[in-house]
Design an enzyme around this catalytic site. Sequence first.
Site, PDB file in Angstrom:
ATOM      1  CG  HIS A 199     -23.802  -5.809  13.527  1.00  0.00           C
ATOM      2  ND1 HIS A 199     -22.588  -6.426  13.420  1.00  0.00           N
ATOM      3  CD2 HIS A 199     -23.554  -4.496  13.563  1.00  0.00           C
ATOM      4  CE1 HIS A 199     -21.640  -5.521  13.414  1.00  0.00           C
ATOM      5  NE2 HIS A 199     -22.207  -4.342  13.498  1.00  0.00           N
ATOM      6  CG  ASP A 234     -27.268   2.364  13.305  1.00  0.00           C
ATOM      7  OD1 ASP A 234     -27.013   1.317  13.919  1.00  0.00           O
ATOM      8  OD2 ASP A 234     -27.500   3.449  13.853  1.00  0.00           O
TER       9      ASP A 234
HETATM   10  P1  GDP Z   1     -25.371  -2.371  11.321  1.00  0.00           P
HETATM   11  O1  GDP Z   1     -25.200  -2.131  12.782  1.00  0.00           O
HETATM   12  O2  GDP Z   1     -24.411  -1.604  10.490  1.00  0.00           O
HETATM   13  O3  GDP Z   1     -25.380  -3.823  10.975  1.00  0.00           O
HETATM   14  O4  GDP Z   1     -26.813  -1.815  10.918  1.00  0.00           O
HETATM   15  P2  GDP Z   1     -28.218  -2.025  11.638  1.00  0.00           P
HETATM   16  O5  GDP Z   1     -28.521  -3.451  11.739  1.00  0.00           O
HETATM   17  O6  GDP Z   1     -28.267  -1.230  12.875  1.00  0.00           O
HETATM   18  O7  GDP Z   1     -29.204  -1.283  10.618  1.00  0.00           O
HETATM   19  C1  GDP Z   1     -29.410  -1.695   9.341  1.00  0.00           C
HETATM   20  C2  GDP Z   1     -30.895  -1.926   9.141  1.00  0.00           C
HETATM   21  O8  GDP Z   1     -31.173  -1.965   7.767  1.00  0.00           O
HETATM   22  C3  GDP Z   1     -31.410  -3.243   9.658  1.00  0.00           C
HETATM   23  O9  GDP Z   1     -32.751  -3.098  10.033  1.00  0.00           O
HETATM   24  C4  GDP Z   1     -31.277  -4.169   8.444  1.00  0.00           C
HETATM   25  O10 GDP Z   1     -32.178  -5.268   8.476  1.00  0.00           O
HETATM   26  C5  GDP Z   1     -31.637  -3.246   7.355  1.00  0.00           C
HETATM   27  N1  GDP Z   1     -30.986  -3.473   6.066  1.00  0.00           N
HETATM   28  C6  GDP Z   1     -29.684  -3.790   5.798  1.00  0.00           C
HETATM   29  N2  GDP Z   1     -29.459  -3.735   4.466  1.00  0.00           N
HETATM   30  C7  GDP Z   1     -30.634  -3.345   3.894  1.00  0.00           C
HETATM   31  C8  GDP Z   1     -31.021  -3.053   2.571  1.00  0.00           C
HETATM   32  O11 GDP Z   1     -30.252  -3.117   1.618  1.00  0.00           O
HETATM   33  N3  GDP Z   1     -32.319  -2.658   2.384  1.00  0.00           N
HETATM   34  C9  GDP Z   1     -33.220  -2.550   3.393  1.00  0.00           C
HETATM   35  N4  GDP Z   1     -34.451  -2.147   3.124  1.00  0.00           N
HETATM   36  N5  GDP Z   1     -32.872  -2.804   4.675  1.00  0.00           N
HETATM   37  C10 GDP Z   1     -31.607  -3.191   4.911  1.00  0.00           C
END
Ligand code: GDP
Length: 425
Positions: A41, A13
């Site tokens: 993701h 995440d």
């Molecule tokens: P992943 O599995 O590593 O891709 O991560 P997830 O999708 O589970 O969680 C990342 C969350 O953070 C998601 O809701 C994204 O939309 C959000 N997100 C990613 N980068 C950023 C950021 O730089 N700022 C903010 N506020 N949200 C972000």
Amino acid sequence: MPVRAVVGANWGDEGKGKITDYLAAHSDLVVRFQGGSNAGHTIINDYGKFALHLLPSGVFYPHITNIIGPGTAINIKGFLEEYDSLIKRGVPAPQIFISERAHIVLPYHILFDQYEEERLASRQFGSTKSGIAPLYADKYLKIGIQACDLAYERLLEEKIEAALEQKNILLEHLYRKPKLTTGEIVTEILAYREKFMPFVADTLVIMEKAAAEGKTILLEGQLGALRDPDHGIYPYSTSSSTLAGFAAVGAGIAPHLIRNVTAVIKSYSSSVGAGPFVTEISGEEGNELRRLGGDVGEYGATTGRPRRMGWFDAVATRYGCRVQGATEAALTLLDVLGYLEEIPVCTSYEIQGSETGDFPVTPLLGRAKPIYTTLDGWQSDISKVRNFDQLPPQARAYVNFVEEQVRVPIRLISVGPKRDDIITR
Ligand code: GDP
């Protein structure tokens, strides 16, 4: 660099989907090399907001060849539903190939995942119950089913029959649940065969050709370094390797071709499921970070479960970057910390009276207490900033401090969930 792995340095995440989506624009191939639909993701782009579970993050770009490699776990129904849901939402049909050697999640993998967590009750691991651990267990027991097996019905029946010999003993005597028949399992898998088989291919050939032509290949990791079964917080780990080193195997590419490893680092910590979590914060402080984190709070993209929250853990992240062999880092979610007056960063652990900067084995991790350095917050919205020099000095100091602590250059800073909310450095 033509071949780059994008992997997590923490517990998952970290925002890998967002970073992969950003980097995918300049890639020819995007490849998933491990895991299945057990994580999500989140990607926000012109088509809307998507939680991708099994599909590679390149599916939004028609020019990209997406590959789901031999190291993955395929839930056929889940895959087809995910694919269809993209099309329904107006995304042009993506090019996707699934390795003929990838393992298939069978109905009993999902059942065993549920039954085992039920049996363990208070000792459960917090599985997503998508059948991933039972699938990988069967793979290594050599009783798994590969995608190619769907083309050979008799052989498939024989394999399922053999697997059920032991599964039914467990179902009857350990879990006290109804036994299964070969017929019902085979019928369920083959129901999707016609729609599924056109996606199945010898992906090694596609990878080899692309590499020989100097195409840009992005290898996309799921979860993070600390969930790796060999180097992570075993047994609170996932069932396939989350490391860039495994990407060569799970994607099917020569190891020496992977020159660039981008470790995605989260500006604070979050974790889903059980296991020691040294910098965990509870109460209102934790609730506030959960509420303000991510794009709409920190809740699992696959399960909707509230994530456990914590401050940035430099000990764990430095270790995560080391085991990933990170050549550079992407720091995500920096904008989230804008509400804080002061930001604690854990720089070492105290374990049984001694201070250490080294990440310990799981039994000691459970006894570790965080030692914090407190940095100044910037108390402003940085989501519109696109240039490092225009960040408030406290935000720059935070990035520089994290970089120094993890010992990997931070080349990308994500300041919002959308594709363009990013600072390159
Ligand atoms: P992943 O599995 O590593 O891709 O991560 P997830 O999708 O589970 O969680 C990342 C969350 O953070 C998601 O809701 C994204 O939309 C959000 N997100 C990613 N980068 C950023 C950021 O730089 N700022 C903010 N506020 N949200 C972000």
